[in-house]
Write a protein that holds these residues in place. Structure first.
Motif, PDB file in Angstrom:
ATOM      1  N   GLU A 120       0.828  -1.210   0.000  1.00 32.97           N
ATOM      2  CA  GLU A 120       0.000   0.000   0.000  1.00 32.97           C
ATOM      3  C   GLU A 120       0.859   1.256   0.000  1.00 32.97           C
ATOM      4  OE1 GLU A 120      -4.156  -1.513   2.042  1.00 32.97           O
ATOM      5  OE2 GLU A 120      -2.632  -0.576   3.314  1.00 32.97           O
ATOM      6  N   GLU A 121       2.006   1.193   0.638  1.00 35.04           N
ATOM      7  CA  GLU A 121       2.920   2.340   0.636  1.00 35.04           C
ATOM      8  C   GLU A 121       3.411   2.654  -0.776  1.00 35.04           C
ATOM      9  OE1 GLU A 121       7.071   3.778   2.834  1.00 35.04           O
ATOM     10  OE2 GLU A 121       5.998   2.009   3.533  1.00 35.04           O
ATOM     11  N   MET A 122       3.520   1.608  -1.612  1.00 32.29           N
ATOM     12  CA  MET A 122       3.916   1.802  -3.002  1.00 32.29           C
ATOM     13  C   MET A 122       2.771   2.332  -3.859  1.00 32.29           C
ATOM     14  SD  MET A 122       6.391  -1.393  -4.050  1.00 32.29           S
ATOM     15  CE  MET A 122       5.381  -2.734  -3.467  1.00 32.29           C
ATOM     16  N   GLY A 123       1.549   2.232  -3.322  1.00 35.54           N
ATOM     17  CA  GLY A 123       0.388   2.681  -4.077  1.00 35.54           C
ATOM     18  C   GLY A 123      -0.478   1.565  -4.619  1.00 35.54           C
ATOM     19  N   VAL A 124      -0.206   0.317  -4.201  1.00 36.66           N
ATOM     20  CA  VAL A 124      -0.974  -0.830  -4.671  1.00 36.66           C
ATOM     21  C   VAL A 124      -2.322  -0.887  -3.948  1.00 36.66           C
ATOM     22  CG1 VAL A 124      -1.025  -3.353  -4.865  1.00 36.66           C
ATOM     23  CG2 VAL A 124       1.138  -2.118  -5.165  1.00 36.66           C
ATOM     24  N   ASN A 125      -3.372  -1.207  -4.694  1.00 42.75           N
ATOM     25  CA  ASN A 125      -4.686  -1.469  -4.118  1.00 42.75           C
ATOM     26  C   ASN A 125      -4.736  -2.947  -3.738  1.00 42.75           C
ATOM     27  OD1 ASN A 125      -5.991   1.212  -4.824  1.00 42.75           O
ATOM     28  ND2 ASN A 125      -5.373   0.508  -6.858  1.00 42.75           N
ATOM     29  N   VAL A 126      -4.748  -3.249  -2.457  1.00 35.34           N
ATOM     30  CA  VAL A 126      -4.540  -4.618  -1.981  1.00 35.34           C
ATOM     31  C   VAL A 126      -5.837  -5.239  -1.475  1.00 35.34           C
ATOM     32  CG1 VAL A 126      -3.273  -6.086  -0.374  1.00 35.34           C
ATOM     33  CG2 VAL A 126      -2.181  -4.039  -1.319  1.00 35.34           C
ATOM     34  N   VAL A 127      -6.042  -6.494  -1.875  1.00 34.90           N
ATOM     35  CA  VAL A 127      -7.096  -7.336  -1.310  1.00 34.90           C
ATOM     36  C   VAL A 127      -6.421  -8.556  -0.708  1.00 34.90           C
ATOM     37  CG1 VAL A 127      -9.064  -8.829  -1.835  1.00 34.90           C
ATOM     38  CG2 VAL A 127      -8.890  -6.574  -2.907  1.00 34.90           C
ATOM     39  N   VAL A 128      -6.669  -8.812   0.562  1.00 34.42           N
ATOM     40  CA  VAL A 128      -6.131 -10.011   1.199  1.00 34.42           C
ATOM     41  C   VAL A 128      -7.061 -11.174   0.879  1.00 34.42           C
ATOM     42  CG1 VAL A 128      -5.505 -11.124   3.371  1.00 34.42           C
ATOM     43  CG2 VAL A 128      -5.062  -8.683   3.047  1.00 34.42           C
ATOM     44  N   GLY A 129      -6.509 -12.198   0.273  1.00 36.86           N
ATOM     45  CA  GLY A 129      -7.346 -13.324  -0.126  1.00 36.86           C
ATOM     46  C   GLY A 129      -6.515 -14.490  -0.601  1.00 36.86           C
ATOM     47  N   ASP A 130      -7.203 -15.554  -0.978  1.00 30.35           N
ATOM     48  CA  ASP A 130      -6.562 -16.806  -1.382  1.00 30.35           C
ATOM     49  C   ASP A 130      -7.103 -17.196  -2.750  1.00 30.35           C
ATOM     50  OD1 ASP A 130      -5.598 -19.404  -1.662  1.00 30.35           O
ATOM     51  OD2 ASP A 130      -5.796 -19.837   0.475  1.00 30.35           O
ATOM     52  N   ALA A 131      -6.200 -17.451  -3.678  1.00 33.64           N
ATOM     53  CA  ALA A 131      -6.615 -17.821  -5.031  1.00 33.64           C
ATOM     54  C   ALA A 131      -7.251 -19.202  -5.085  1.00 33.64           C
ATOM     55  CB  ALA A 131      -5.431 -17.755  -5.985  1.00 33.64           C
ATOM     56  N   LEU A 132      -7.213 -19.936  -3.987  1.00 32.83           N
ATOM     57  CA  LEU A 132      -7.915 -21.213  -3.925  1.00 32.83           C
ATOM     58  C   LEU A 132      -9.392 -21.026  -3.603  1.00 32.83           C
ATOM     59  CD1 LEU A 132      -5.229 -23.332  -2.043  1.00 32.83           C
ATOM     60  CD2 LEU A 132      -5.797 -23.426  -4.475  1.00 32.83           C
ATOM     61  N   ASP A 133      -9.796 -19.790  -3.370  1.00 34.43           N
ATOM     62  CA  ASP A 133     -11.185 -19.459  -3.056  1.00 34.43           C
ATOM     63  C   ASP A 133     -11.739 -18.576  -4.181  1.00 34.43           C
ATOM     64  OD1 ASP A 133     -13.554 -18.224  -2.100  1.00 34.43           O
ATOM     65  OD2 ASP A 133     -12.900 -18.466  -0.024  1.00 34.43           O
ATOM     66  N   ARG A 134     -12.627 -19.114  -4.983  1.00 33.31           N
ATOM     67  CA  ARG A 134     -13.122 -18.385  -6.152  1.00 33.31           C
ATOM     68  C   ARG A 134     -13.866 -17.115  -5.764  1.00 33.31           C
ATOM     69  NH1 ARG A 134     -15.171 -21.175 -11.661  1.00 33.31           N
ATOM     70  NH2 ARG A 134     -15.471 -19.294 -12.886  1.00 33.31           N
ATOM     71  N   GLU A 135     -14.562 -17.143  -4.631  1.00 33.97           N
ATOM     72  CA  GLU A 135     -15.287 -15.954  -4.203  1.00 33.97           C
ATOM     73  C   GLU A 135     -14.325 -14.807  -3.893  1.00 33.97           C
ATOM     74  OE1 GLU A 135     -18.562 -15.470  -4.401  1.00 33.97           O
ATOM     75  OE2 GLU A 135     -18.526 -17.457  -5.361  1.00 33.97           O
ATOM     76  N   GLN A 136     -13.152 -15.130  -3.361  1.00 36.12           N
ATOM     77  CA  GLN A 136     -12.168 -14.085  -3.070  1.00 36.12           C
ATOM     78  C   GLN A 136     -11.534 -13.557  -4.353  1.00 36.12           C
ATOM     79  OE1 GLN A 136      -9.481 -15.284   0.085  1.00 36.12           O
ATOM     80  NE2 GLN A 136     -11.177 -16.060   1.335  1.00 36.12           N
ATOM     81  N   ILE A 137     -11.381 -14.420  -5.336  1.00 33.28           N
ATOM     82  CA  ILE A 137     -10.923 -13.952  -6.651  1.00 33.28           C
ATOM     83  C   ILE A 137     -11.938 -12.976  -7.230  1.00 33.28           C
ATOM     84  CG2 ILE A 137     -10.408 -14.637  -9.036  1.00 33.28           C
ATOM     85  CD1 ILE A 137      -9.499 -17.357  -7.900  1.00 33.28           C
ATOM     86  N   LYS A 138     -13.214 -13.335  -7.125  1.00 28.09           N
ATOM     87  CA  LYS A 138     -14.273 -12.450  -7.621  1.00 28.09           C
ATOM     88  C   LYS A 138     -14.236 -11.098  -6.922  1.00 28.09           C
ATOM     89  CE  LYS A 138     -17.612 -16.032  -8.942  1.00 28.09           C
ATOM     90  NZ  LYS A 138     -18.969 -16.592  -8.677  1.00 28.09           N
ATOM     91  N   SER A 139     -13.951 -11.103  -5.622  1.00 26.54           N
ATOM     92  CA  SER A 139     -13.903  -9.850  -4.866  1.00 26.54           C
ATOM     93  C   SER A 139     -12.845  -8.914  -5.420  1.00 26.54           C
ATOM     94  CB  SER A 139     -13.630 -10.138  -3.386  1.00 26.54           C
ATOM     95  OG  SER A 139     -14.691 -10.862  -2.805  1.00 26.54           O
ATOM     96  N   LEU A 140     -11.667  -9.472  -5.751  1.00 27.26           N
ATOM     97  CA  LEU A 140     -10.610  -8.646  -6.345  1.00 27.26           C
ATOM     98  C   LEU A 140     -11.040  -8.114  -7.705  1.00 27.26           C
ATOM     99  CD1 LEU A 140      -7.703  -7.532  -6.506  1.00 27.26           C
ATOM    100  CD2 LEU A 140      -7.021  -9.735  -7.471  1.00 27.26           C
ATOM    101  N   LEU A 141     -11.593  -8.967  -8.542  1.00 29.61           N
ATOM    102  CA  LEU A 141     -11.969  -8.556  -9.889  1.00 29.61           C
ATOM    103  C   LEU A 141     -13.118  -7.554  -9.868  1.00 29.61           C
ATOM    104  CD1 LEU A 141     -11.693 -11.943 -11.833  1.00 29.61           C
ATOM    105  CD2 LEU A 141      -9.973 -10.150 -11.539  1.00 29.61           C
ATOM    106  N   ASP A 142     -14.015  -7.687  -8.888  1.00 35.90           N
ATOM    107  CA  ASP A 142     -15.122  -6.733  -8.771  1.00 35.90           C
ATOM    108  C   ASP A 142     -14.627  -5.319  -8.491  1.00 35.90           C
ATOM    109  OD1 ASP A 142     -17.041  -8.652  -9.250  1.00 35.90           O
ATOM    110  OD2 ASP A 142     -17.484  -9.009  -7.134  1.00 35.90           O
TER     111      ASP A 142
END
Length: 214
Positions: free
Chosen positions: A42-64
């Protein structure tokens, strides 16, 4: 290209990709599993979502939360994880990207994947073989998807700066080293070049490799 969705930004190569893209003014949306990486990203300016790519719903959250015109990059691997993410995680990401307007995808695997397996040493097969096989499955899943993909297989990853000397190869029998920062630069190069769509490349840095071997 204004925005990149990045999977695997917690450490190593993914972290350097985030750093490079932010430094050149690209908006980065990243998923990380390790909370301790969030503050630095975040200090670099990245928009971060904490999640696991083994969970499709969390992938959807990032893409949303990501722009529809974004492109995607993955450097995910299974280092220090209980459940391998190399194949299943990438499969879920690829399947979800296919449901969106996000078509361009660069996936980073490693030397030894796919048709380069035969050139991997017995020692490397013993140490990294399972991970390489998982990544090879991911490559196959991507190659049969509807995405505009490029696959990049770096050589041995080292710390160091961008050298602008990294080279792409289509020959499967390639060995050598390259800095994570230089791979980050090459990923951006691939994203900007539509002629690389549908292709698989290895990459090493001849200058860096020669310096290490002196």
């Amino acid at each position: 290209m204004d925005s990149v969705i990045l999977f695997g930004a917690s450490r190593g190569l993914g972290f350097e990709v985030a750093r490079y893209l932010c430094a050149i003014g690209i908006e980065v949306h990243a998923m990380v599993r390790k909370c301790e990486s969030v503050a630095a990203l975040e200090e670099m300016g990245v928009n971060v979502v904490v999640g696991d790519a083994l969970d499709r719903e969390q992938i959807k959250s990032l893409l949303d939360l990501s722009p529809d015109n974004a492109v995607a990059v993955s450097t995910m691997g299974s280092f220090q994880t209980d459940i391998p993410v190399d194949y299943i995680g990438h499969r879920l990401v690829i399947d979800e990207l296919e449901q969106r307007n996000i078509r361009r995808f660069v996936m980073v695997t490693s030397l030894g994947c796919g048709d380069s397996w035969q050139y991997l040493s017995d020692k490397a097969k013993a140490v990294f073989g399972k991970s390489v096989r998982e990544k090879s499955l991911a490559e196959s899943w991507l190659a049969t998807s509807q995405l505009d993909y490029t696959i990049l297989r770096p050589g041995g990853l080292q710390d160091g700066e961008v050298t602008e000397q990294g080279e792409l190869y289509t020959d499967s029998e390639i060995h050598g080293l390259i800095t994570r920062s230089e791979v980050a630069r090459m990923i951006y190069q691939l994203l900007c070049d539509d002629s690389t769509i549908g292709k698989v490349y290895a990459c090493v840095d001849p200058v860096f490799t020669n310096n290490i071997n002196k």
